[in-house]
Design a protein around this motif. Structure first.
Motif, PDB file in Angstrom:
ATOM      1  N   THR A 165      32.795  37.189  35.883  1.00 30.88           N
ATOM      2  CA  THR A 165      32.864  38.370  35.020  1.00 30.88           C
ATOM      3  C   THR A 165      31.504  39.063  34.994  1.00 30.88           C
ATOM      4  OG1 THR A 165      32.390  37.018  33.061  1.00 30.88           O
ATOM      5  CG2 THR A 165      34.699  37.457  33.566  1.00 30.88           C
ATOM      6  N   THR A 166      31.493  40.320  34.618  1.00 31.67           N
ATOM      7  CA  THR A 166      30.263  41.109  34.609  1.00 31.67           C
ATOM      8  C   THR A 166      29.689  41.176  33.204  1.00 31.67           C
ATOM      9  OG1 THR A 166      31.565  43.133  34.384  1.00 31.67           O
ATOM     10  CG2 THR A 166      30.887  42.490  36.611  1.00 31.67           C
ATOM     11  N   THR A 195      31.282  48.348  36.354  1.00 34.03           N
ATOM     12  CA  THR A 195      32.063  48.174  35.125  1.00 34.03           C
ATOM     13  C   THR A 195      31.591  46.903  34.429  1.00 34.03           C
ATOM     14  OG1 THR A 195      33.778  46.943  36.306  1.00 34.03           O
ATOM     15  CG2 THR A 195      34.065  49.337  36.109  1.00 34.03           C
ATOM     16  N   GLN A 206      32.487  43.791  31.641  1.00 33.38           N
ATOM     17  CA  GLN A 206      33.507  43.047  30.902  1.00 33.38           C
ATOM     18  C   GLN A 206      32.950  42.366  29.654  1.00 33.38           C
ATOM     19  OE1 GLN A 206      34.212  41.280  34.790  1.00 33.38           O
ATOM     20  NE2 GLN A 206      36.408  41.302  34.357  1.00 33.38           N
ATOM     21  N   ASN A 207      31.651  42.079  29.659  1.00 33.25           N
ATOM     22  CA  ASN A 207      31.036  41.395  28.506  1.00 33.25           C
ATOM     23  C   ASN A 207      29.756  42.146  28.127  1.00 33.25           C
ATOM     24  OD1 ASN A 207      32.679  38.684  28.631  1.00 33.25           O
ATOM     25  ND2 ASN A 207      31.944  39.034  30.717  1.00 33.25           N
TER      26      ASN A 207
END
Length: 579
Positions: free
Chosen positions: A463-464, A367, A369-370
């Motif tokens: 975060t990913t 997934t 996030q950024n």
């Protein structure tokens, strides 16, 4: 200065190391590994190539520099003493530097450079990495001669995921410049034109017999025994050139890329960009008599503008070598291995598609996030008043990410962030996508001028990130090897033309994508990568073609601290260089 005529198998590397280099390394055992101490004296040293002698920047008088040899889990403590009239900083290319960003090395990003007469101790651990990396100067064009290999062996009592090779041989591709490279880049930036070319390519610092005035001792010779497996630790240390590499009548098995294992595949031709490393297995033939085969490297380039060093470097693979010296004439008469065409973009695309992570596990983020979409490529700057410029239509060449040409600050970004003074040094409004979209691989837009600034992207800890890097064709399509400091990333997709955010992600490989630290943004195409922002600090990302870096094809990511103590950047060391 020269290359050893014999190489030690991996099992002997560490046991023989201190007796070979007593001035260079000492080791102290720790619970999880070994602390290895090195001293790098940065000195000018006279080196002769192609009938010319010049004074170059070296580590301990060696060109290429001495090997760093360690195991996964070891700590390296390297004291660098600057005895030369240039500022110096050293980057340990590909080392993750988990929470040790002060040791990463790019000048004005994580540290101010080491000034003449000063020293700095780089202190970091090797965590979760096995294979081949390298070190090089990271200020101006000093890395043209200041570079060397980093050999990372598996932890004790563990092994490679393939049959242990008979011997291991570092092979560094580089360039030889008769001119002073500092003068070359200063002239290019002054005139706005492309830089002058290197005069030769080198294998382990040696140009080989195809260049005018090359002496027999200036040819790299690899002596092998029949029926053995050798691991070649390949490193492209050239300033400005991507390379094809081949050995006549031999094949390779690729087992590693950028110190990450890959699913093995066979090939007879290697493609490697500046900044990339790869371990390949070479199985020698069962020959009973003396035999010689040429190994050769030459560039890949699609640049429509400017010139490049369109020459070939060769070395010699020798079976059952006798002690007699050879002449350049006898070597020139050997058949040259057929290499791909200079502009073989389809070969490069097929090559990069072969790489898959070995796994399991393969921890590619599932997934995101950024999401970011960056254009990378060339543009131009206006010519200053009362000056004649030699770039496109009387302008100056420039390069940018999302049309921002990165301006180096005069204080290191990491220091500014750590001490809460970032507002006066950099801004955090780097655009997540181009402010003025256009047909990136079509005709150039009406306005090809870049903007300038010191801008970073801020990422919350852990975060990913998914980053699509789109090549542009404003002044010709080129392959751009993008290197990210502080992280490995997974290459989940690539393609020709413009990235389509609706259809292309459906073809992303989220199962076993290759893990790298340097990836080519394809000529006239795009590449997509994913990584997790699990390393607090300020991390440089830039094209590893040095002229593009100098023109501004660079930016930085600021990764915030996490909440836990082991998720925070450590304080700077007391000897951190001052600007």
């Amino acid at each position: 200065m020269g290359v050893p005529s014999t190489f030690f198998p991996a099992i002997l590397f560490l046991s023989c190391f201190i007796c070979l280099y007593p001035d260079l390394a000492t080791a102290k055992h720790a619970a999880t590994g070994v602390t290895r101490h090195y001293k790098f004296n940065i000195r000018m040293h006279n080196v002769t190539r192609l009938c010319g002698t010049k004074s170059i920047v070296t580590v301990n008088g060696k060109f290429p520099g001495p090997r760093i040899i360690a195991r996964e889990g070891d700590r390296l403590v390297i004291k660098v003493v600057n005895h030369v009239p240039y500022n110096i900083s050293i980057h340990w290319h590909g080392i993750r530097q988990l929470r040790s960003g002060w040791a990463d090395g790019p000048a004005y990003i994580t540290q101010c450079p080491i000034q003449t007469g000063q020293s700095y101790v780089y202190n970091y651990s090797i965590i979760g990495q096995t294979g081949t990396l390298w070190y090089h100067a990271h200020v101006s064009w000093i890395r043209s001669t200041l570079y060397g290999p980093i050999v990372i062996l598996p932890r004790r009592n563990t092994s490679y995921p393939f049959l242990k090779p008979y011997k291991e041989v570092p092979i560094m591709f580089g360039e030889w410049w008769k001119a002073d490279t500092e003068a070359v880049i200063n002239q290019a930036l002054q005139t706005g034109a492309g830089p002058n070319n290197s005069d030769a390519y080198t294998i382990n610092g040696l140009p080989g017999p195809l260049y005018n005035c090359s002496q027999p001792k200036e040819t790299f010779r690899l002596n092998v025994k029949p029926g053995k497996t050798y691991m070649l630790r390949l490193i492209n240390a050239a300033l400005n050139d991507e390379l094809f590499f081949k050995i006549t009548n031999h094949t390779f098995t690729v087992v590693d890329a950028d110190a990450s294992y890959v699913k093995p595949f066979e090939t007879d031709t290697i493609y490697i960009t500046p900044g990339q490393t790869s371990n390949v297995l070479l199985k020698t033939k069962n020959l009973t008599s003396n035999a010689r085969f040429l190994m050769a490297a030459r560039p890949y380039s699609t640049a429509a503008s400017g010139t490049f060093d369109n020459t070939t470097v060769v070395g010699v693979l020798e079976y059952n070598r006798n002690t007699m010296q050879f002449s350049n004439t006898s070597i020139k008469n050997l058949p040259l291995p057929p290499l791909p065409a200079i502009n073989a973009t389809s070969y490069v695309a097929n090559w990069t598609n072969k790489f898959r992570s070995l796994g399991p596990p393969v921890n590619v983020p599932q997934t995101v996030q950024n999401r970011y979409f960056f254009t990378v490529g060339l543009g131009n700057d206006l010519c200053p008043k009362n000056q004649t410029c030699q770039g496109p239509n009387g302008t100056k060449f420039a390069a940018s990410v999302n049309n921002i040409s990165f301006s180096l600050p005069t204080t290191a970004l990491l220091q500014a962030r750590f001490f809460g003074k970032s507002n006066s040094i950099f801004s955090t409004n780097f655009p997540t996508s181009p402010l003025h979209p256009f047909n990136y691989t079509g005709p150039p837009p009406n306005n090809t001028f870049v903007s300038h600034g010191t801008k970073v992207v801020v990422l919350p800890y852990n975060t990913t990130v998914e980053l699509v890097m789109q090549g542009t064709t404003i002044f010709g399509a080129e392959n751009h090897p993008l290197h990210l400091h502080g992280f490995n990333f997974y290459v989940v997709g690539q393609g020709a033309g413009n990235f389509n955010s609706t259809t292309d992600p459906a073809n992303f490989n989220l199962v076993d994508p290759v893990e790298r630290n340097t990836v080519g943004v394809p000529s006239g195409g795009w590449v997509a990568v994913r990584f997790r922002a699990d390393n607090p600090g300020v991390w440089f990302m830039h094209c590893h073609i040095e002229i593009h870096l100098s023109w501004g094809l660079r930016m930085a990511w600021a990764v915030m601290d996490g909440k836990l103590p082991n998720q925070k950047l450590l304080p700077p060391p007391s000897d951190l260089p001052k600007c």
